[in-house]
Design an enzyme around this catalytic site. Structure first.
Site, PDB file in Angstrom:
ATOM      1  N   ASP A 278       0.817  -1.219   0.000  1.00  0.00           N
ATOM      2  CA  ASP A 278       0.000   0.000   0.000  1.00  0.00           C
ATOM      3  C   ASP A 278       0.850   1.269   0.000  1.00  0.00           C
ATOM      4  OD1 ASP A 278       0.954  -0.289   2.604  1.00  0.00           O
ATOM      5  OD2 ASP A 278      -0.984  -0.899   3.407  1.00  0.00           O
TER       6      ASP A 278
ATOM      7  N   ASN B  14      -7.387  -3.374  14.478  1.00  0.00           N
ATOM      8  CA  ASN B  14      -8.779  -3.619  14.057  1.00  0.00           C
ATOM      9  C   ASN B  14      -8.883  -4.771  13.052  1.00  0.00           C
ATOM     10  OD1 ASN B  14      -7.751  -2.521  11.718  1.00  0.00           O
ATOM     11  ND2 ASN B  14      -9.190  -0.800  11.605  1.00  0.00           N
TER      12      ASN B  14
ATOM     13  N   HIS C 248      -7.139  -5.050  10.241  1.00  0.00           N
ATOM     14  CA  HIS C 248      -6.869  -4.756   8.828  1.00  0.00           C
ATOM     15  C   HIS C 248      -5.602  -5.461   8.350  1.00  0.00           C
ATOM     16  CE1 HIS C 248      -4.502  -0.711   9.498  1.00  0.00           C
ATOM     17  NE2 HIS C 248      -3.714  -1.738   9.613  1.00  0.00           N
TER      18      HIS C 248
ATOM     19  N   GLU D  24      -9.602  -2.059   5.512  1.00  0.00           N
ATOM     20  CA  GLU D  24     -10.228  -1.839   6.807  1.00  0.00           C
ATOM     21  C   GLU D  24     -11.455  -2.744   6.959  1.00  0.00           C
ATOM     22  OE1 GLU D  24      -8.535  -0.255   8.776  1.00  0.00           O
ATOM     23  OE2 GLU D  24      -7.771   1.657   8.034  1.00  0.00           O
TER      24      GLU D  24
HETATM   25  P1  PGA Z   1       2.248  -1.669  12.554  1.00  0.00           P
HETATM   26  O1  PGA Z   1       1.079  -1.764  11.518  1.00  0.00           O
HETATM   27  O2  PGA Z   1       3.264  -2.674  12.105  1.00  0.00           O
HETATM   28  O3  PGA Z   1       2.757  -0.260  12.448  1.00  0.00           O
HETATM   29  O4  PGA Z   1       1.676  -2.000  13.887  1.00  0.00           O
HETATM   30  C1  PGA Z   1       0.637  -3.018  11.103  1.00  0.00           C
HETATM   31  C2  PGA Z   1      -0.602  -2.802  10.291  1.00  0.00           C
HETATM   32  O5  PGA Z   1      -1.341  -1.855  10.594  1.00  0.00           O
HETATM   33  O6  PGA Z   1      -0.824  -3.579   9.358  1.00  0.00           O
END
Ligand code: PGA
Length: 245
Positions: free
Chosen positions: A67, A135, A137, A142
């Site tokens: 992304d 959450n 994702h 999302e």
């Molecule tokens: P993070 O993000 O590694 O910064 O915790 C992981 C994600 O949101 O996929």
């Protein structure tokens, strides 16, 4: 899903790097799917260390990132273009023209999504590295995203913007939109490596490992239906799951 339990973020990073390096040695022309965020930083550091010490080569490897934020240029320190160069690409021997990240700094975003999806499909990802959001994702897909989604533009959940605000001067500077590979694009990878660390992820991991059926309100739950998923998680992340060594 195969679960590897480790003691700490450091151990997760080492084990993640080892897993990826072994795959690269077995298939030096592989296509690797890459993730950003805090979780894989240590893994990338160990990959760099191994490259410097042991000469593991990335000259024939291709990469596709999950992304990118919309509205940040590739030179913006908060863009994932910048992150990838700074934390990995500039320190290994991968040709930059083998690296692919959605372009979030383009006028026609829908066209960019189609272009990227075609490239990902043509390349066929051998191993996709993933993190998980609190959450649930994956990528920036999302809760509520269709399991059939391909690369698309997303509105980031407020909780995601808040979680990522730590990298920006203020929450107002966090982009509201991103381009992400879709859930179907991720699921098309031949193999998936999910890295999970810290107590902020323990509820998400508990839900992923529970016997609840896959549901679009928890995107990561689709991983239960993928034939080859390895999860490397540390003790803190596994704390709520009751999984002990
Ligand atoms: P993070 O993000 O590694 O910064 O915790 C992981 C994600 O949101 O996929």
């Amino acid at each position: 899903m195969n679960i590897v339990r480790v003691d700490s973020y450091e151990e997760m990073s080492k084990a993640g790097a080892r897993y990826i390096i072994d795959k690269i040695k077995a298939n030096p022309k592989m296509t690797l799917g890459l993730a950003t965020g805090s979780t894989p930083k240590g893994t990338y550091q160990y990959i760099i260390e191994d490259h410097k010490q042991n000469g593991t080569s990335y000259q024939q490897i291709s990469t596709f990132n999950l992304d990118e934020y919309i509205g940040l240029s590739a030179e913006d320190p908060n863009s994932y273009h910048f992150y990838m160069k700074d934390l990995l690409f500039n320190h290994i021997d991968i040709p930059l023209n083998h690296t692919h990240i959605p372009n979030g700094d383009t006028v026609d975003k829908e066209e960019e999504c189609v272009r990227y999806e075609v490239k990902v499909k043509e390349a066929s990802i051998d191993l996709q590295i993933l993190g998980i959001g609190a959450n649930g994702h994956i990528g920036f897909n999302e809760p509520g995203t269709s399991f059939h989604s391909k690369t698309h533009v997303v509105a980031l959940a407020e909780s995601t913007r808040e979680a990522n605000a730590r990298f920006f001067p203020s929450i107002d500077d966090v982009p509201k939109h991103a381009i992400t590979m879709g859930i179907a694009s991720i699921m098309a990878s031949k193999e998936i490596l999910l890295l999970v660390s810290g107590d902020a992820k323990s509820e998400a991991l508990e839900r992923l490992l529970s016997d609840q059926l896959p549901s679009e309100d928890f995107p990561a739950s689709i991983l239960k239906t993928h034939p080859r998923v390895t999860i490397i998680a540390d003790n803190e992340a596994l704390m709520s799951t009751g999984i002990t060594r």
